[in-house]
Design an enzyme around this catalytic site. Structure first.
Site, mmCIF file in Angstrom:
data_model
loop_
_atom_site.group_PDB
_atom_site.id
_atom_site.type_symbol
_atom_site.label_atom_id
_atom_site.label_comp_id
_atom_site.label_asym_id
_atom_site.label_seq_id
_atom_site.Cartn_x
_atom_site.Cartn_y
_atom_site.Cartn_z
ATOM 1 N N ASP A 260 0.841 -1.204 0.000
ATOM 2 C CA ASP A 260 0.000 0.000 0.000
ATOM 3 C C ASP A 260 0.873 1.251 0.000
ATOM 4 O OD1 ASP A 260 -2.913 1.123 0.653
ATOM 5 O OD2 ASP A 260 -1.453 2.277 1.827
ATOM 6 N N ILE B 11 -3.144 -3.068 6.774
ATOM 7 C CA ILE B 11 -1.859 -2.747 6.122
ATOM 8 C C ILE B 11 -0.850 -2.194 7.137
ATOM 9 C CG2 ILE B 11 -2.633 -2.443 3.741
ATOM 10 C CD1 ILE B 11 -3.190 0.525 4.395
ATOM 11 N N ARG C 143 9.979 -7.229 12.421
ATOM 12 C CA ARG C 143 8.579 -6.823 12.620
ATOM 13 C C ARG C 143 7.736 -7.084 11.380
ATOM 14 N NH1 ARG C 143 8.992 -1.050 15.841
ATOM 15 N NH2 ARG C 143 9.293 -1.951 17.913
ATOM 16 N N HIS D 287 -7.169 9.750 -2.315
ATOM 17 C CA HIS D 287 -6.563 9.675 -0.983
ATOM 18 C C HIS D 287 -7.446 10.312 0.104
ATOM 19 C CE1 HIS D 287 -2.283 9.282 0.881
ATOM 20 N NE2 HIS D 287 -3.198 9.032 1.776
ATOM 21 N N TYR E 252 3.349 9.637 -0.639
ATOM 22 C CA TYR E 252 4.394 9.062 0.222
ATOM 23 C C TYR E 252 5.786 9.253 -0.400
ATOM 24 C CZ TYR E 252 0.426 6.531 2.352
ATOM 25 O OH TYR E 252 -0.766 6.189 2.938
ATOM 26 N N LEU F 296 -2.296 -0.366 13.787
ATOM 27 C CA LEU F 296 -1.686 -0.578 15.111
ATOM 28 C C LEU F 296 -1.741 0.709 15.929
ATOM 29 C CD1 LEU F 296 1.518 -2.492 13.878
ATOM 30 C CD2 LEU F 296 -0.603 -3.496 14.749
ATOM 31 N N LYS G 170 -2.345 5.897 -4.450
ATOM 32 C CA LYS G 170 -3.419 6.870 -4.185
ATOM 33 C C LYS G 170 -3.099 8.195 -4.867
ATOM 34 C CE LYS G 170 -3.510 4.790 0.419
ATOM 35 N NZ LYS G 170 -2.100 4.607 0.813
ATOM 36 N N LYS H 165 2.447 -1.075 9.015
ATOM 37 C CA LYS H 165 3.698 -0.538 8.481
ATOM 38 C C LYS H 165 4.869 -0.912 9.394
ATOM 39 C CE LYS H 165 6.834 3.053 8.363
ATOM 40 N NZ LYS H 165 7.538 3.845 9.358
ATOM 41 N N SER H 166 5.964 -1.305 8.792
ATOM 42 C CA SER H 166 7.235 -1.399 9.505
ATOM 43 C C SER H 166 8.348 -1.382 8.469
ATOM 44 C CB SER H 166 7.317 -2.685 10.343
ATOM 45 O OG SER H 166 8.566 -2.709 11.004
ATOM 46 N N VAL H 167 9.519 -0.937 8.882
ATOM 47 C CA VAL H 167 10.701 -1.059 8.022
ATOM 48 C C VAL H 167 11.705 -2.027 8.651
ATOM 49 C CG1 VAL H 167 10.472 1.224 6.946
ATOM 50 C CG2 VAL H 167 11.758 1.003 9.081
ATOM 51 N N ASN I 85 4.532 -9.350 11.658
ATOM 52 C CA ASN I 85 3.196 -8.848 11.307
ATOM 53 C C ASN I 85 2.495 -9.706 10.261
ATOM 54 O OD1 ASN I 85 3.747 -6.799 13.061
ATOM 55 N ND2 ASN I 85 4.100 -5.226 11.510
HETATM 56 P P1 NAD Z 1 0.613 1.490 11.934
HETATM 57 O O1 NAD Z 1 -0.614 1.553 12.758
HETATM 58 O O2 NAD Z 1 0.770 0.414 10.930
HETATM 59 O O3 NAD Z 1 1.841 1.490 12.931
HETATM 60 C C1 NAD Z 1 3.159 1.434 12.455
HETATM 61 C C2 NAD Z 1 4.134 1.585 13.631
HETATM 62 O O4 NAD Z 1 3.866 0.585 14.612
HETATM 63 C C3 NAD Z 1 5.573 1.366 13.195
HETATM 64 O O5 NAD Z 1 6.137 2.569 12.715
HETATM 65 C C4 NAD Z 1 6.214 0.880 14.464
HETATM 66 O O6 NAD Z 1 6.505 1.963 15.310
HETATM 67 C C5 NAD Z 1 5.095 0.078 15.113
HETATM 68 N N1 NAD Z 1 5.153 -1.373 14.807
HETATM 69 C C6 NAD Z 1 4.898 -1.976 13.596
HETATM 70 N N2 NAD Z 1 4.996 -3.307 13.721
HETATM 71 C C7 NAD Z 1 5.332 -3.559 15.009
HETATM 72 C C8 NAD Z 1 5.577 -4.758 15.725
HETATM 73 N N3 NAD Z 1 5.477 -5.948 15.158
HETATM 74 N N4 NAD Z 1 5.904 -4.641 17.045
HETATM 75 C C9 NAD Z 1 5.995 -3.441 17.645
HETATM 76 N N5 NAD Z 1 5.754 -2.264 17.014
HETATM 77 C C10 NAD Z 1 5.430 -2.329 15.705
HETATM 78 O O7 NAD Z 1 0.819 2.948 11.272
HETATM 79 P P2 NAD Z 1 0.714 3.692 9.892
HETATM 80 O O8 NAD Z 1 1.965 3.616 9.127
HETATM 81 O O9 NAD Z 1 0.170 5.027 10.236
HETATM 82 O O10 NAD Z 1 -0.443 2.942 9.070
HETATM 83 C C11 NAD Z 1 -0.188 1.817 8.245
HETATM 84 C C12 NAD Z 1 -0.366 2.171 6.781
HETATM 85 O O11 NAD Z 1 -1.659 2.704 6.535
HETATM 86 C C13 NAD Z 1 0.564 3.272 6.259
HETATM 87 O O12 NAD Z 1 1.898 2.849 6.128
HETATM 88 C C14 NAD Z 1 -0.125 3.629 4.980
HETATM 89 O O13 NAD Z 1 0.161 2.669 3.981
HETATM 90 C C15 NAD Z 1 -1.582 3.580 5.405
HETATM 91 N N6 NAD Z 1 -2.110 4.924 5.800
HETATM 92 C C16 NAD Z 1 -3.057 5.502 5.009
HETATM 93 C C17 NAD Z 1 -3.590 6.734 5.333
HETATM 94 C C18 NAD Z 1 -4.638 7.329 4.450
HETATM 95 O O14 NAD Z 1 -4.961 8.512 4.609
HETATM 96 N N7 NAD Z 1 -5.195 6.576 3.525
HETATM 97 C C19 NAD Z 1 -3.149 7.425 6.475
HETATM 98 C C20 NAD Z 1 -2.193 6.812 7.287
HETATM 99 C C21 NAD Z 1 -1.694 5.556 6.947
#
Ligand code: NAD
Length: 276
Positions: free
Chosen positions: A46, A229, A237, A109, A51, A191, A76, A231-233, A241
């Protein structure tokens, strides 16, 4: 490869229920991150024009050794590219950056109501789908009245609405509205941007199943019927996930998480009033 659940849209196409989110993943990190996720079994990424990492995502896909047709890619439209002609132009740019000749799912978006352009934009999306440039079209951050407008104008129902949704912001009214229109609900910030990892209720359920808190939260999205969806880099993790297909939450777990819902726990902007 792990057997992963998929959800079929009303247009006949299917989306893997768990994907990798790449918001705030810098361009140079995006390629190795996508490769790691694909090696772990993810088949859904995603991204978004906003981004600024579509090139990295495309490179990660191409260098993964996995066929493009086996990977589901969402991108998006940036708010500043709304409007009929602008949207058609912006789509070509995204396609080029991703290095692909189609996109699986293209989303508006944000409705960005102050621009007054989302209805025209949706007409351009309908054209892109009719021309076969994009397999499925959907929206993000749309309220039910925004959905009513675009469906009323075109008769074309988005396949999905990607909205902020996590255990303390469960968006039950939106989920109900989507069900009535046969729209899949997709959870962004599933998350809570990491803030539920230390929640004691989640911690107890995680201990009971011998799983990590993030896995319990992702499983809750899956068992609720949502596309999710995270997110992690961080490779460990990213793998954690995705390792969520060997357990299920029971009725007691689902009831405990249902109680975490609290109105007003939105973390991001309200789509009605967002001014970007
Ligand atoms: P998320 O809720 O997925 O949280 C990500 C964070 O959680 C990471 O940066 C890390 O700090 C922590 N994390 C991830 N895996 C973990 C694990 N296994 N253990 C411990 N901590 C962990 O946050 P996000 O990135 O805001 O949302 C996910 C995705 O949703 C985005 O990357 C994007 O693709 C999408 N998104 C879309 C919109 C939109 O307007 N459509 C807005 C925000 C996000």
């Amino acid at each position: 490869m792990t057997t992963q659940p998929i959800i079929t849209f009303h247009d006949g196409h299917s989306i893997p229920q768990v994907g990798l989110g790449v918001w705030q993943t810098p361009q140079d990190i995006a390629a190795p991150t996508v490769r790691t996720a694909l090696a772990a079994g993810y088949r859904h990424i995603d991204t978004a024009s906003g981004y600024d990492n579509e090139e990295g995502v495309g490179e990660g896909i191409r260098s993964s050794g996995i066929d493009r047709k086996d990977i589901f890619v969402t991108t998006k439209l940036r708010n500043t590219d709304q409007g009929y002609d602008n949207a058609l132009r912006a789509f070509e740019v995204s396609l080029k950056k991703l290095g692909s000749d189609y996109i699986d799912l293209y989303l508006i978006h944000w409705p960005s109501p102050h621009r007054g352009l989302y209805r025209e934009t949706w007409k351009a999306f309908v054209r892109l789908r009719e021309e076969g440039r994009v397999r499925s079209i959907g929206v993000s951050n749309f309220y039910p009245d925004h959905l009513d407008h675009i469906v009323g104008d075109t008769g074309v129902v988005p396949v999905i609405n990607q909205i902020e949704l996590h255990p303390d912001f469960q968006q039950k009214a939106a989920q109900e509205a989507h069900k009535k229109l046969n729209i899949v609900t997709e959870s962004w910030s599933p998350l809570g941007q990491g803030r539920f990892i230390s929640n004691p209720v989640i911690g107890q359920i995680a201990a009971k199943h011998g799983k990590a808190p993030a896995q319990v939260i992702i499983r809750w999205h899956i068992d609720t019927g949502l596309v999710v969806i995270p997110k992690s880099v961080t490779p460990s993790r990213i793998e954690e996930n995705f390792n969520v297909f060997d357990f299920k939450l029971d009725g007691e777990d689902m009831a405990a998480i249902a109680k975490l819902d609290s109105a007003g726990a939105r973390m991001g902007p309200d789509p009605y009033t967002a001014t970007f």
